[in-house]
Each structure stands twice: as C-alpha cells, then as structure tokens.
Design a protein around this motif. Structure first.
Motif, mmCIF file in Angstrom:
data_model
loop_
_atom_site.group_PDB
_atom_site.id
_atom_site.type_symbol
_atom_site.label_atom_id
_atom_site.label_comp_id
_atom_site.label_asym_id
_atom_site.label_seq_id
_atom_site.Cartn_x
_atom_site.Cartn_y
_atom_site.Cartn_z
ATOM 1 N N ALA A 45 0.840 -1.207 0.000
ATOM 2 C CA ALA A 45 0.000 0.000 0.000
ATOM 3 C C ALA A 45 0.872 1.253 0.000
ATOM 4 O O ALA A 45 0.573 2.248 -0.669
ATOM 5 C CB ALA A 45 -0.933 -0.008 1.205
ATOM 6 N N LYS A 46 1.976 1.224 0.752
ATOM 7 C CA LYS A 46 2.902 2.363 0.773
ATOM 8 C C LYS A 46 3.566 2.540 -0.592
ATOM 9 O O LYS A 46 3.739 3.656 -1.078
ATOM 10 C CB LYS A 46 3.978 2.146 1.857
ATOM 11 C CG LYS A 46 3.528 2.583 3.239
ATOM 12 C CD LYS A 46 3.335 4.100 3.293
ATOM 13 C CE LYS A 46 3.204 4.598 4.712
ATOM 14 N NZ LYS A 46 2.929 6.057 4.759
ATOM 15 N N GLN A 47 3.931 1.422 -1.216
ATOM 16 C CA GLN A 47 4.546 1.468 -2.545
ATOM 17 C C GLN A 47 3.600 2.180 -3.519
ATOM 18 O O GLN A 47 4.021 3.022 -4.321
ATOM 19 C CB GLN A 47 4.845 0.031 -2.991
ATOM 20 C CG GLN A 47 5.559 -0.102 -4.311
ATOM 21 C CD GLN A 47 7.016 0.340 -4.252
ATOM 22 O OE1 GLN A 47 7.583 0.537 -3.181
ATOM 23 N NE2 GLN A 47 7.605 0.529 -5.412
ATOM 24 N N ALA A 48 2.310 1.845 -3.419
ATOM 25 C CA ALA A 48 1.297 2.486 -4.265
ATOM 26 C C ALA A 48 1.162 3.970 -3.900
ATOM 27 O O ALA A 48 1.102 4.839 -4.779
ATOM 28 C CB ALA A 48 -0.045 1.769 -4.100
ATOM 29 N N HIS A 49 1.131 4.263 -2.600
ATOM 30 C CA HIS A 49 1.014 5.642 -2.102
ATOM 31 C C HIS A 49 2.149 6.523 -2.643
ATOM 32 O O HIS A 49 1.927 7.643 -3.096
ATOM 33 C CB HIS A 49 1.040 5.584 -0.567
ATOM 34 C CG HIS A 49 1.293 6.873 0.135
ATOM 35 N ND1 HIS A 49 0.374 7.892 0.197
ATOM 36 C CD2 HIS A 49 2.369 7.307 0.847
ATOM 37 C CE1 HIS A 49 0.871 8.899 0.915
ATOM 38 N NE2 HIS A 49 2.084 8.571 1.305
ATOM 39 N N TRP A 50 3.366 5.995 -2.637
ATOM 40 C CA TRP A 50 4.521 6.795 -3.067
ATOM 41 C C TRP A 50 4.582 6.984 -4.576
ATOM 42 O O TRP A 50 5.030 8.011 -5.053
ATOM 43 C CB TRP A 50 5.831 6.119 -2.615
ATOM 44 C CG TRP A 50 6.020 6.078 -1.138
ATOM 45 C CD1 TRP A 50 5.710 7.061 -0.238
ATOM 46 C CD2 TRP A 50 6.562 4.988 -0.367
ATOM 47 N NE1 TRP A 50 6.025 6.650 1.034
ATOM 48 C CE2 TRP A 50 6.549 5.397 0.985
ATOM 49 C CE3 TRP A 50 7.048 3.729 -0.684
ATOM 50 C CZ2 TRP A 50 7.008 4.573 2.022
ATOM 51 C CZ3 TRP A 50 7.512 2.903 0.333
ATOM 52 C CH2 TRP A 50 7.486 3.321 1.677
ATOM 53 N N PHE A 64 -4.387 5.372 -0.474
ATOM 54 C CA PHE A 64 -3.413 4.296 -0.277
ATOM 55 C C PHE A 64 -2.710 4.448 1.081
ATOM 56 O O PHE A 64 -2.355 3.455 1.724
ATOM 57 C CB PHE A 64 -2.387 4.261 -1.420
ATOM 58 C CG PHE A 64 -2.979 3.925 -2.775
ATOM 59 C CD1 PHE A 64 -4.140 3.163 -2.888
ATOM 60 C CD2 PHE A 64 -2.363 4.360 -3.961
ATOM 61 C CE1 PHE A 64 -4.684 2.851 -4.137
ATOM 62 C CE2 PHE A 64 -2.898 4.047 -5.205
ATOM 63 C CZ PHE A 64 -4.062 3.302 -5.300
ATOM 64 N N ASP A 65 -2.534 5.697 1.520
ATOM 65 C CA ASP A 65 -1.915 5.897 2.835
ATOM 66 C C ASP A 65 -2.870 5.471 3.952
ATOM 67 O O ASP A 65 -2.448 4.893 4.957
ATOM 68 C CB ASP A 65 -1.525 7.367 3.009
ATOM 69 C CG ASP A 65 -0.302 7.514 3.909
ATOM 70 O OD1 ASP A 65 0.466 6.536 4.037
ATOM 71 O OD2 ASP A 65 -0.106 8.609 4.474
ATOM 72 N N LYS A 66 -4.157 5.746 3.761
ATOM 73 C CA LYS A 66 -5.162 5.305 4.753
ATOM 74 C C LYS A 66 -5.189 3.791 4.836
ATOM 75 O O LYS A 66 -5.321 3.213 5.918
ATOM 76 C CB LYS A 66 -6.556 5.816 4.371
ATOM 77 C CG LYS A 66 -6.769 7.263 4.730
ATOM 78 C CD LYS A 66 -8.257 7.561 5.002
ATOM 79 C CE LYS A 66 -8.427 8.999 5.438
ATOM 80 N NZ LYS A 66 -8.409 9.939 4.278
HETATM 81 FE FE LIG Z 1 3.236 9.901 2.724
#
Ligand SMILES: [Fe+2]
Length: 171
Positions: A45-50, A64-66
């Motif tokens: 999810a973090k990979q997607a967020h970034w 994605f961060d949520k």
């Molecule tokens: Fe962030």
C-alpha cells in the motif's frame, strides 16, 4: 499466492493463559503467517502511495496511505496476540520476505488504474487468507483469535471496497 510455509518454531514463553499448549502453538503459527502477509501488504500500500501518478493522484495517494495506516493497526493486533499466547512475533523484513504468500508488488506501475488493480488484487488475496484463518482458529477452539481475524476480515473487505470502487463505474 505462493503456498510455501516456513514458519520458524520458537520456544513458548510460560504464561498463565488458560488456552491449551497445542492450541496456543497452532495459533502462534497461524498469527505469524498472517503477520508476514499483512506486513507485506502494508508495504505494498505504501509502494502504491509513493508512486501513483495521474489525474486522480491526490485522492489515490491519500487513500493508499489510509489503507497502509489501517493495515498497521491490524499488524499490531496480530503480532501482539502471538506474544500474548506465549509466542514470538516474527516481524523482521527477512522473515516477511521468506514467508509472505502475497505476489510481489510490481515495481514499474505509475497510473492510478494500475495501482488500483494491483492493490485491490493483493487486498482480495489477503482477505481470502484471513477468512481461512477465522475457520482455522475456530476449529482449534480459540474464539478470541477467530474474533480478531473476523474483525480484520471485515476491515479488509471495507478497504477492498474503497480501492476497488475506482474500477466499478465508467468516468
Ligand atoms: Fe506519505
């Protein structure tokens, strides 16, 4: 999902918890398997967020961060229950990389749609394994671990809805 299982057997720490030792052992293994998967999923999810880009950038970046934040709560509950039962939580990146059953998150995605497809697939796969974990815990007579996984399963279904809804109607 890959199906390799190499959960390390660790020594049980004495506890006054009244669940039987074989039940606790089985639950600790189950919790550690789900821990590896949920840690992998949180990083996905973090990979997607970034890395997400495109016209829906800000909405997806925040969503994605949520997702990652919610998964972090589940992660903590899973790891701590393994320790409550006298186990050791196996949460290092080395163990996670060996034991996670999720497909590796692709490193070459940019568009919002491609991240939505990849992350919703990972959420669905994890969700399926959590539903199995509910049944396994219930079969072993640990209603509390079954309840924890039931709560997580309901939460993952909601996260899947939030992500997947982006694919369910034309603009
Ligand atoms: Fe962030």
């Amino acid at each position: 999902m890959n199906d390799h299982k190499t959960i390390m057997k660790t020594k049980l720490i004495p506890t006054q918890n009244t669940l039987r030792v074989p039940t606790r052992r089985a639950m600790i293994d189950l919790l550690n398997q789900q821990l590896a998967d949920v840690l992998d999923l949180g990083l996905q999810a973090k990979q997607a967020h970034w890395n997400v880009k495109g016209p829906h950038f800000i909405g997806l970046h925040e969503l994605f961060d949520k997702v990652a934040e919610q998964l972090e709560e589940f992660t903590d509950d899973i790891a701590e229950r393994a320790v409550e039962l006298g186990g050791t939580a196996l949460g290092t990146v080395q163990v996670v990389s060996k034991n996670s059953r999720l497909n590796a998150y692709p490193l070459d995605l940019t568009s919002g749609k491609s991240h939505v497809v990849a992350l919703s697939g990972a959420l669905a796969a994890f969700g399926a394994s959590v539903r199995e974990a509910i049944d396994t815990a219930a079969k072993h007579g640990d209603a509390d671990t079954a309840d924890l996984f039931t709560e997580i399963s309901r939460g993952v279904d909601k996260l899947l809805w939030f992500v997947e809804a982006h694919l369910q109607a034309k603009e």
